[in-house]
Design a protein around this motif. Structure first.
Motif, PDB file in Angstrom:
ATOM      1  N   PRO A 170       5.908  -2.847  -8.196  1.00 56.18           N
ATOM      2  CA  PRO A 170       4.959  -2.251  -9.155  1.00 56.18           C
ATOM      3  C   PRO A 170       5.016  -0.729  -9.101  1.00 56.18           C
ATOM      4  O   PRO A 170       5.226  -0.149  -8.034  1.00 56.18           O
ATOM      5  N   GLY A 171       4.786  -0.114 -10.256  1.00 57.02           N
ATOM      6  CA  GLY A 171       4.887   1.337 -10.316  1.00 57.02           C
ATOM      7  C   GLY A 171       3.711   2.022 -10.958  1.00 57.02           C
ATOM      8  O   GLY A 171       3.745   3.224 -11.211  1.00 57.02           O
ATOM      9  N   ASN A 172       2.611   1.271 -11.226  1.00 53.34           N
ATOM     10  CA  ASN A 172       1.431   1.899 -11.814  1.00 53.34           C
ATOM     11  C   ASN A 172       0.174   1.166 -11.377  1.00 53.34           C
ATOM     12  O   ASN A 172       0.228   0.067 -10.830  1.00 53.34           O
ATOM     13  N   LEU A 173      -0.983   1.774 -11.625  1.00 49.69           N
ATOM     14  CA  LEU A 173      -2.254   1.245 -11.156  1.00 49.69           C
ATOM     15  C   LEU A 173      -2.577  -0.126 -11.735  1.00 49.69           C
ATOM     16  O   LEU A 173      -3.307  -0.904 -11.127  1.00 49.69           O
ATOM     17  N   ASP A 174      -2.059  -0.420 -12.902  1.00 50.51           N
ATOM     18  CA  ASP A 174      -2.339  -1.714 -13.525  1.00 50.51           C
ATOM     19  C   ASP A 174      -1.595  -2.860 -12.851  1.00 50.51           C
ATOM     20  O   ASP A 174      -1.973  -4.019 -13.009  1.00 50.51           O
ATOM     21  N   GLN A 175      -0.537  -2.545 -12.098  1.00 48.59           N
ATOM     22  CA  GLN A 175       0.315  -3.583 -11.541  1.00 48.59           C
ATOM     23  C   GLN A 175       0.094  -3.847 -10.047  1.00 48.59           C
ATOM     24  O   GLN A 175       0.439  -4.914  -9.555  1.00 48.59           O
ATOM     25  N   LEU A 204      16.847  -2.325   4.025  1.00 45.97           N
ATOM     26  CA  LEU A 204      17.651  -3.392   4.597  1.00 45.97           C
ATOM     27  C   LEU A 204      17.327  -4.752   3.994  1.00 45.97           C
ATOM     28  O   LEU A 204      18.225  -5.550   3.707  1.00 45.97           O
ATOM     29  N   LEU A 205      16.041  -5.048   3.824  1.00 50.88           N
ATOM     30  CA  LEU A 205      15.634  -6.375   3.366  1.00 50.88           C
ATOM     31  C   LEU A 205      15.568  -6.483   1.845  1.00 50.88           C
ATOM     32  O   LEU A 205      15.631  -7.591   1.304  1.00 50.88           O
ATOM     33  N   GLY A 206      15.436  -5.363   1.154  1.00 49.04           N
ATOM     34  CA  GLY A 206      15.413  -5.385  -0.297  1.00 49.04           C
ATOM     35  C   GLY A 206      14.030  -5.692  -0.852  1.00 49.04           C
ATOM     36  O   GLY A 206      13.230  -6.403  -0.237  1.00 49.04           O
ATOM     37  N   ASP A 207      13.726  -5.169  -2.038  1.00 47.37           N
ATOM     38  CA  ASP A 207      12.406  -5.367  -2.650  1.00 47.37           C
ATOM     39  C   ASP A 207      12.099  -6.835  -2.938  1.00 47.37           C
ATOM     40  O   ASP A 207      10.934  -7.232  -2.981  1.00 47.37           O
ATOM     41  N   SER A 208      13.132  -7.645  -3.130  1.00 45.31           N
ATOM     42  CA  SER A 208      12.892  -9.058  -3.431  1.00 45.31           C
ATOM     43  C   SER A 208      12.201  -9.780  -2.281  1.00 45.31           C
ATOM     44  O   SER A 208      11.616 -10.847  -2.483  1.00 45.31           O
ATOM     45  N   SER A 209      12.267  -9.214  -1.073  1.00 46.51           N
ATOM     46  CA  SER A 209      11.585  -9.821   0.070  1.00 46.51           C
ATOM     47  C   SER A 209      10.098  -9.512   0.089  1.00 46.51           C
ATOM     48  O   SER A 209       9.333 -10.170   0.803  1.00 46.51           O
ATOM     49  N   PHE A 210       9.663  -8.549  -0.708  1.00 38.42           N
ATOM     50  CA  PHE A 210       8.282  -8.079  -0.636  1.00 38.42           C
ATOM     51  C   PHE A 210       7.512  -8.162  -1.955  1.00 38.42           C
ATOM     52  O   PHE A 210       6.287  -8.121  -1.951  1.00 38.42           O
ATOM     53  N   PHE A 211       8.222  -8.228  -3.056  1.00 36.14           N
ATOM     54  CA  PHE A 211       7.566  -8.220  -4.356  1.00 36.14           C
ATOM     55  C   PHE A 211       8.075  -9.369  -5.214  1.00 36.14           C
ATOM     56  O   PHE A 211       9.247  -9.746  -5.126  1.00 36.14           O
ATOM     57  N   VAL A 212       7.185  -9.905  -6.050  1.00 38.54           N
ATOM     58  CA  VAL A 212       7.599 -10.879  -7.060  1.00 38.54           C
ATOM     59  C   VAL A 212       8.107 -10.077  -8.253  1.00 38.54           C
ATOM     60  O   VAL A 212       7.353  -9.386  -8.927  1.00 38.54           O
ATOM     61  N   GLY A 213       9.411 -10.145  -8.499  1.00 42.97           N
ATOM     62  CA  GLY A 213      10.000  -9.308  -9.538  1.00 42.97           C
ATOM     63  C   GLY A 213      10.192  -7.891  -9.033  1.00 42.97           C
ATOM     64  O   GLY A 213      10.343  -7.643  -7.829  1.00 42.97           O
ATOM     65  N   ASP A 214      10.135  -6.926  -9.945  1.00 45.34           N
ATOM     66  CA  ASP A 214      10.307  -5.522  -9.582  1.00 45.34           C
ATOM     67  C   ASP A 214       9.084  -4.998  -8.839  1.00 45.34           C
ATOM     68  O   ASP A 214       7.957  -5.498  -9.015  1.00 45.34           O
ATOM     69  N   LEU A 253       0.831  -1.202   0.000  1.00 45.54           N
ATOM     70  CA  LEU A 253       0.000   0.000   0.000  1.00 45.54           C
ATOM     71  C   LEU A 253       0.865   1.252   0.000  1.00 45.54           C
ATOM     72  O   LEU A 253       0.615   2.197  -0.774  1.00 45.54           O
ATOM     73  N   TYR A 254       1.882   1.279   0.833  1.00 45.85           N
ATOM     74  CA  TYR A 254       2.785   2.435   0.914  1.00 45.85           C
ATOM     75  C   TYR A 254       3.494   2.662  -0.424  1.00 45.85           C
ATOM     76  O   TYR A 254       3.608   3.810  -0.891  1.00 45.85           O
ATOM     77  N   ASN A 255       3.936   1.594  -1.047  1.00 42.98           N
ATOM     78  CA  ASN A 255       4.607   1.710  -2.344  1.00 42.98           C
ATOM     79  C   ASN A 255       3.680   2.308  -3.394  1.00 42.98           C
ATOM     80  O   ASN A 255       4.097   3.151  -4.200  1.00 42.98           O
ATOM     81  N   ALA A 256       2.404   1.882  -3.394  1.00 43.43           N
ATOM     82  CA  ALA A 256       1.441   2.423  -4.362  1.00 43.43           C
ATOM     83  C   ALA A 256       1.230   3.921  -4.134  1.00 43.43           C
ATOM     84  O   ALA A 256       1.213   4.713  -5.087  1.00 43.43           O
ATOM     85  N   LEU A 257       1.081   4.316  -2.883  1.00 47.01           N
ATOM     86  CA  LEU A 257       0.873   5.732  -2.582  1.00 47.01           C
ATOM     87  C   LEU A 257       2.087   6.565  -2.962  1.00 47.01           C
ATOM     88  O   LEU A 257       1.957   7.684  -3.483  1.00 47.01           O
ATOM     89  N   PHE A 273       0.233  -7.686  -5.728  1.00 48.73           N
ATOM     90  CA  PHE A 273      -0.273  -7.994  -4.393  1.00 48.73           C
ATOM     91  C   PHE A 273      -0.753  -9.445  -4.326  1.00 48.73           C
ATOM     92  O   PHE A 273      -0.431 -10.174  -3.379  1.00 48.73           O
ATOM     93  N   CYS A 274      -1.497  -9.876  -5.333  1.00 45.34           N
ATOM     94  CA  CYS A 274      -2.009 -11.246  -5.344  1.00 45.34           C
ATOM     95  C   CYS A 274      -0.882 -12.265  -5.465  1.00 45.34           C
ATOM     96  O   CYS A 274      -0.909 -13.320  -4.826  1.00 45.34           O
ATOM     97  N   LEU A 275       0.106 -11.954  -6.280  1.00 44.08           N
ATOM     98  CA  LEU A 275       1.235 -12.868  -6.415  1.00 44.08           C
ATOM     99  C   LEU A 275       1.961 -13.041  -5.087  1.00 44.08           C
ATOM    100  O   LEU A 275       2.369 -14.146  -4.720  1.00 44.08           O
ATOM    101  N   GLN A 276       2.133 -11.947  -4.364  1.00 44.61           N
ATOM    102  CA  GLN A 276       2.834 -12.021  -3.085  1.00 44.61           C
ATOM    103  C   GLN A 276       1.992 -12.726  -2.031  1.00 44.61           C
ATOM    104  O   GLN A 276       2.502 -13.488  -1.207  1.00 44.61           O
ATOM    105  N   MET A 277       0.676 -12.498  -2.083  1.00 45.18           N
ATOM    106  CA  MET A 277      -0.212 -13.055  -1.084  1.00 45.18           C
ATOM    107  C   MET A 277      -0.502 -14.534  -1.341  1.00 45.18           C
ATOM    108  O   MET A 277      -0.966 -15.249  -0.450  1.00 45.18           O
TER     109      MET A 277
END
Length: 827
Positions: free
Chosen positions: A588-593, A576-586, A553-557, A598-602
């Motif tokens: 997301p940077g837009n509303l379409d992603q 410290l933990l890096g984006d790879s710990s929170f996202f599948v791939g890079d 949510l914070y990343n989207a905002l 989120f679903c991939l991670q969840m």
């Protein structure tokens, strides 16, 4: 075989000697030299075993087709070197490689002049050693002369064989280097591996040179060993000097120190068996101390030129300090007072008092020895209280381990002497600052205790299946153990020991004296509980999804440029933990992603968020939920040993090199001009090389000596200290509170869009983020995201620095800088 470079001076010397023996034996045998003339004979003949009953009958049936295993190792006696060389030289078809001659010269130079210098200073004390004086060097020089005509043209210069006379007094004196750390040149670090001669291709036999046993040979080996461990000792002093200046964390200094002692012990264990033929450790160190005295210009009778009652010349304290003789003497004095089941009780003031604020440099040799004695006698009681009275003490350093072995065997090993000397060195480096170590530990343990208590208050009515009750019970056990250590179980053991002897415990017997006196144990204890809380925090965050989905949510905002301020706690954790710990791939940077990522991670599908979930709709993806990946790879390698008590204790240089290879931090600048800094590796090429190294394809640390490995390990651990110190338990609570605030603020609109069924219980709070992302995009914006912005902005302003505040309380302040290219706050 360890990579070239991960060896001591003695190991290099032994490998050189063995390779000379192997080439001579293998080459001679290929030219017709009978194997049975290798008078050393097989080194490992199979043991004879008499079978009985059925086993014997079965063995008889197989006798026709079964043969005894043949030996694959020969010990080549030194006296055979010349006959073998002469046999090889008699064969015209044989040529001698340049690597053989180069190796031979290295051994001659390494040994050359040693015996002569000892003799000049009157340090060859018996007729046997005098008769063998220079024997081995003479053999090697003869081999050189015999084989020189067979050397391949152009592979060796025409100079005569190096002799004992070529090694001058200055070179010999350098063998007894003082405690200094010498960094290798770039030429050395980039030089090709040492090339040694090898047995001929197809020869499967392993050959080793006979181990020379004269006193002279032993003193050569002891010289090499002590020079090596003195470099390690100097590196340990460097660690604690930098700790005192605030550059290294306490846990880092402790782990690096204990690992350094591990490496020193590894060097000692290869050499120490040689001591048995010369009276054991005490006599060998005493002989070496006498040699050192004579090399410094003292006469033998100067040993007794003092007024002390024990006939030791304390004017030579500094020489004795470099030879470990006094520390060995003090450790040996513990043996008579070790009785089964008893805790030896040292009475404060029996040998004076240690004053850390006094000036050690101005003290006499005897006054320095008095400090040694008081410190070691005092710590001995504390260590024995653990050995005798506490079965499950959380951590064990090499000093405590050595005392435990001493109590069981009544034998003084070199490594316990070294560990005791390191204990003294640390005190003399820190002096009055040594007390800070326990203060740091105590502050952290009390903070961990509060974290756990706050967790239980927060979750009193908040439960989830992914976090079963046994996990909470485990947390309570952690908390109980923290409080147990703060109350000092060793103190209770000593009180009991006094009462058993009918004595009243003295008023001066303070609590937690062991941890106050031992910076290493305090640091290892800090690592033990810090890594324990870190492990629980990551598991907690993964079970609830709190940190991960709050970051989505914070990343989207942030990506939509909707927030007016940054969430510093989350920026810290993300960095410290890096984006790879929170996202599948890079990320997301837009509303379409946002929804897709989120679903991939969840680990769920978009169908999970439909209003009508009737029928057989698959809600979970095949991948399942993805949690935060384990970080701090170097620090985690020590968890088995210092957290679980099950890990490796016999660290070797190649083990440490592989651990360092895991690190994702690098040094920039230099220590000399004060520009040295630590930074995370972000260069793509360096990251590729790191990945290649982790797959076992070469090590960038393969040529570092033991003390250089300790330096690299210290920096690798220091780079991960902040990551390991972050309170992920507190971050979980902070993120869950944020999701509560977002849900409360957005609830009217969520009900309007998705009905009241969008969330049935608070454990589904993370799904709120999915519902926000699911809202149809209108004019490149969403109403829910705008509503969420207001809740997040208000929360971050009031509560977004809880984790940073805890770090600041623990004297670990964090600063942020702003990158000009994207205006993002970076750690």
């Amino acid at each position: 075989m360890p990579p070239q470079g991960l060896v001591s001076s003695y190991q290099q010397y032994k490998k050189d000697t063995d390779s000379i023996a192997a080439w001579l034996a293998s080459t001679a045998k290929s030219c017709g030299y009978p194997s049975d003339l290798l008078t050393g004979g097989p080194a490992n003949k199979p043991a004879s075993t008499r079978l009985k009953g059925k086993a014997r009958a079965e063995a008889k049936k197989k006798q026709a087709t079964t043969t005894l295993p043949t030996t694959n190792k020969y010990i080549i006696k030194i006296k055979e070197f010349v006959p073998l060389a002469e046999f090889v030289a008699s064969k015209r078809e044989v040529s001698v490689s340049g690597s053989f001659i180069a190796t031979l010269r290295r051994v001659i130079v390494a040994r050359g002049g040693f015996g002569e210098k000892l003799a000049q200073h009157g340090a060859v004390p018996d007729e046997l050693s005098d008769a063998k004086h220079g024997y081995f060097v003479g053999i090697l020089e003869k081999v050189y002369e015999v084989l020189k005509p067979r050397v391949k043209i152009g592979l060796i210069d025409s100079s005569p064989a190096p002799s004992s006379d070529e090694s001058d007094a200055d070179d010999f004196a350098n063998r007894f280097a003082s405690l200094q750390v010498y960094e290798p040149s770039d030429d050395f670090l980039n030089a090709p591996d040492l090339e040694r001669p090898k047995p001929l291709e197809g020869d499967k036999i392993t050959y080793e040179a006979e181990q020379a046993t004269s006193l002279e040979d032993l003193l050569v080996v002891v010289t090499m060993l002590i020079n090596d461990i003195n470099k390690i000792r100097a590196r340990i002093q460097w660690i604690w000097s930098n700790y005192k200046d605030g550059l290294f964390d306490l846990a880092v200094a402790a782990i690096a120190t204990n690992t350094a002692i591990d490496l020193a012990r590894n060097l000692m264990e290869e050499v120490e068996p040689m001591f048995k033929d010369h009276g054991g450790l005490w006599k060998v160190l005493n002989r070496w101390y006498l040699v050192q005295m004579m090399m410094k210009g003292y006469e033998p009778f100067d040993l007794f030129k003092n007024d002390s009652t024990d006939n030791f010349n304390y004017d030579t304290y500094d020489i004795a300090d470099g030879t470990y003789i006094l520390t060995c003497r003090l450790i040996s004095a513990f043996i008579p007072v070790i009785q089964p089941g008893n805790v030896p009780l040292y009475k404060d003031g029996m040998f004076g008092y240690y004053d850390p604020q006094s000036d050690r440099a101005s003290k006499t040799g005897y006054q320095k020895f008095e400090e040694d004695r008081v410190l070691l006698m005092t710590i001995f009681t504390e260590l024995m209280a653990v050995v005798r009275g506490i079965e499950n003490y959380p951590v064990e350093d090499e000093f405590l381990r050595g005392i435990r072995e001493l109590a069981n065997t009544k034998q003084v090993s070199f490594y316990i002497v070294f560990a005791a000397q390191v204990f003294l060195d640390i005190h003399y480096t820190l002096r009055e600052h040594a007390g800070k170590c326990f203060e740091t530990l105590e502050k952290n343990l009390k903070s961990f205790d509060r974290e756990i208590e706050e967790y239980f208050s927060f979750h009193i009515n908040l439960k989830i299946d992914n976090w079963p009750a046994r996990n909470d019970a485990m947390l309570r056990e952690y908390q109980r153990k923290i409080r147990w250590i703060l109350q000092d179980p060793g103190h209770q053991v000593k009180i009991k020991a006094y009462r058993q002897t009918g004595q009243t415990p003295p008023v001066s017997m303070e609590a937690n004296r062991l941890l106050k006196m031992s910076p290493v144990l305090s640091g290892l204890m800090l690592y033990h509980f810090r890594s324990e809380i870190w492990d629980v925090g990551i598991a907690l965050a993964n079970a609830w999804g709190s940190i991960t989905y709050s970051l989505h949510l914070y990343n989207a905002l942030r990506s939509e440029k909707l927030l007016s301020r940054t969430w510093k706690d989350m920026d810290l954790v993300r960095t410290l933990l890096g984006d790879s710990s929170f996202f599948v791939g890079d990320a997301p940077g837009n509303l379409d992603q946002y929804m897709k990522k989120f679903c991939l991670q969840m680990g769920t599908t978009v169908a999970a968020f439909t209003k009508n979930r009737r029928g057989k709709v698959v809600l979970e993806s095949r991948a399942g939920p993805r949690g935060i990946k384990d970080g701090a790879p170097v620090s985690l390698m020590f968890m088995d040993r210092y957290l679980r008590g099950t890990g490796q204790v016999d660290w070797k240089p190649e083990d440490i090199a592989r651990i360092i290879d895991l690190g994702m931090w690098e040094t920039e600048g230099s220590e000399e001009d004060g520009t040295l800094i630590l930074g995370q590796i972000d260069d793509p090429e360096k990251l590729k090389q790191k990945a290649k190294t982790r797959r076992g394809k070469g090590s960038e640390n393969a040529k570092l000596s033991p003390e250089q490995l300790i330096r690299a390990l210290t920096f690798a651990l220091q780079g991960e200290t902040l990551e390991l110190s972050v309170s992920y338990i507190s971050m979980h609570r902070e993120c869950w509170s944020l999701l509560r605030a977002v849900r409360k603020h957005c609830d009217p609109l969520l009900r309007e869009l998705y009905t009241a069924a969008y969330m049935e219980r608070e454990t589904e709070l993370c799904f709120v983020v999915g519902w926000i992302f699911l809202e149809p995009v209108k004019d490149r914006s969403t109403t829910l995201l705008l509503e969420a912005r207001d809740a997040v902005d208000q929360f971050v302003r009031k509560e977004g620095t809880t984790v940073l505040g805890l770090l600041n309380d623990l004297d670990m302040p964090v600063e942020f800088v702003t990158e000009k290219n994207d205006s993002e706050a970076e750690l």
